[in-house]
Enzyme design. Structure first.
Site, mmCIF file in Angstrom:
data_model
loop_
_atom_site.group_PDB
_atom_site.id
_atom_site.type_symbol
_atom_site.label_atom_id
_atom_site.label_comp_id
_atom_site.label_asym_id
_atom_site.label_seq_id
_atom_site.Cartn_x
_atom_site.Cartn_y
_atom_site.Cartn_z
ATOM 1 N N ARG A 46 0.853 -1.196 0.000
ATOM 2 C CA ARG A 46 0.000 0.000 0.000
ATOM 3 C C ARG A 46 0.887 1.244 0.000
ATOM 4 N NH1 ARG A 46 -1.392 1.510 4.592
ATOM 5 N NH2 ARG A 46 -2.254 -0.459 5.349
ATOM 6 N N TYR A 98 -16.424 17.251 -15.185
ATOM 7 C CA TYR A 98 -16.747 15.827 -15.215
ATOM 8 C C TYR A 98 -17.821 15.556 -14.151
ATOM 9 C CZ TYR A 98 -16.221 10.810 -14.601
ATOM 10 O OH TYR A 98 -16.450 9.471 -14.487
ATOM 11 N N ASP A 170 -7.433 19.295 -14.012
ATOM 12 C CA ASP A 170 -7.725 17.935 -14.445
ATOM 13 C C ASP A 170 -7.357 17.881 -15.932
ATOM 14 O OD1 ASP A 170 -8.928 15.635 -15.484
ATOM 15 O OD2 ASP A 170 -10.602 15.710 -14.072
ATOM 16 N N LYS A 195 -8.420 6.867 -19.084
ATOM 17 C CA LYS A 195 -8.762 7.375 -20.402
ATOM 18 C C LYS A 195 -7.559 7.278 -21.338
ATOM 19 C CE LYS A 195 -12.452 8.097 -18.034
ATOM 20 N NZ LYS A 195 -12.759 9.356 -17.372
#
Ligand code: PLP
Length: 398
Positions: A46, A98, A170, A195
């Site tokens: 992690r 978004y 973004d 994406k």
């Protein structure tokens, strides 16, 4: 080193223990330590994982950032950046966001006491006017989704820097191949690597890139403390995908330009939104802020919602699907899909009408894509079967 070379080499030196040319998938949760407090920099996956570290180094290099952090999704990356806010803090955000980012602001941040004001995304002065004493962050997305308006990053960064506010961009739609916000004065870049960066529609992932040491420390702390990290395999797939980002983007842009030109000349199309068209209000800004105009094209259909439904059913190559940025072409109906979680009045106010469609133009042959759109647009609307009713819980989409 130039962009395409960095995409293939940075963070991806041959594995020192085996010589493996390609970064291995370090599918391990833990690491054997030599003695008390003595290890090779890895204790638990992690916190650190070598496959993830390779991806983080590569993405940081592509955005010209000192630091990179990878996350399990774009929204996990956004949450990590927003975790630096405290109750009472204020955020100024562009309004053409978004849908999932809007939901995060409204349903998670606001109930926790963070204030958010939205300004028209392309209106530079509005960002400055909305700043208050408690404003900590400006959140911008450019080109915007789905209307492909542009935010002048350098101009907003100037305001942010003068007022001591962190500018987060973004950069999912443009990718670092087309636009590098940190070079224009922004402080943090967020990506949905789902994406274009991964580019093959087979991984959900996100990233945060910054050269601000203090912010990096805070976000890195959150990455480990909250734990929204990508798996070694997802990190590896994304690293594999990003190697071809430059060639893919060149083809996406070329195909999108052809599709936009075709749509602009079609009688059933009311309006085309593409920054590469000379008629786009931000065309001049796009030319200086971006290397090329991107692979996303939106258009408003001349007709009713039923006509739009008939059109999407006739498409053969374009899949009716959420998401974007993969090698295959997709068609999305924002009002019912990606932006379904935005209340209808708010959506329509922003121009996301029932007859707006958004295309993610893939890298198939452009002639085939245009032929597909042409046959789907060409036919007259026929009576068709009533759409199947699918019940989706409000706010549960995408
Ligand atoms: C998809 C997307 C996100 C969210 O990313 P996920 O990987 O789906 O969590 C954020 N911003 C933009 C612009 C996106 O397109």
């Amino acid at each position: 080193m130039e962009f395409s070379t960095r995409a293939i080499h940075v963070g991806q030196e041959a594995d020192p223990s085996t010589g493996a040319t390609i970064t291995p998938i370090f599918q391990t949760s833990t690491y054997t330590q030599q003695g008390l407090g003595e290890h090779k920099g890895y204790e638990y996956s992690r916190t650190h994982n070598p496959t993830r570290s390779a991806l983080e180094a590569c993405l940081a290099s592509l955005e010209n950032a000192d630091y990179g952090l990878a996350f399990a999704s774009g929204l996990a990356a956004a949450s990590a950046v927003l975790s630096t806010l405290r109750p009472g803090d204020h955020v100024v955000a562009g309004d053409d966001l978004y849908g999932g980012s809007y939901r995060l602001f409204e349903k998670i941040l606001r109930p926790m006491g963070v204030q958010i004001d939205y300004v028209p995304a392309a209106d530079v002065a509005a960002y400055g006017e909305a700043i208050r004493p408690k404003t900590r962050m400006i959140w911008a997305e450019t080109p915007t989704n789905p209307l492909l308006n542009l935010v002048d990053i350098a101009a907003v960064a100037k305001i942010a820097n003068e007022r001591g506010v962190t500018l987060v961009v973004d950069n999912t739609f443009a990718t670092p191949y087309l636009q590098r916000p940190l070079d224009l004065g922004a402080h943090v870049v967020v990506h949905s690597t789902t994406k274009y960066i991964n580019g093959h529609s087979d991984v959900i992932g996100g990233a945060v890139l910054t050269s601000d040491h203090k912010l990096y420390d805070e976000i890195k702390f959150y990455q480990n403390a909250a734990g929204g990290v990508p798996s070694p395999f997802d990190s590896w797939l994304t690293l594999r995908g990003v190697k071809t980002l430059a060639v893919r983007m060149r083809q996406h842009c070329e195909n999108a330009r052809r599709v936009a030109d075709f749509l602009a000349g079609h009688p059933r199309v009311q309006k085309v939104y593409y920054p590469g068209l000379a008629t786009h209000p931000d065309h001049a800004l796009a030319k200086c802020q971006m290397r090329d105009f991107g692979g996303m094209v939106s258009f408003a259909f001349e007709g009713t919602r039923a006509d739009v439904d008939a059109f999407v059913r006739r498409l053969k190559l374009f899949a009716l699907a959420e998401s974007l940025g993969g090698v295959e072409s997709l068609c999305c109906h924002p009002a019912s899909m990606t932006h379904g979680s935005i209340p209808k009045e708010e959506r329509e106010r922003r121009g996301i009408t029932d007859t707006l469609l958004r295309l993610s133009v893939g890298i198939e042959d452009a002639d085939d894509l245009i032929a597909d759109l042409d046959q789907a647009l060409g036919k007259q609307t026929q009576t068709h079967a009533a759409p199947k009713k699918v019940k989706v819980e409000a706010g549960a989409r995408g």
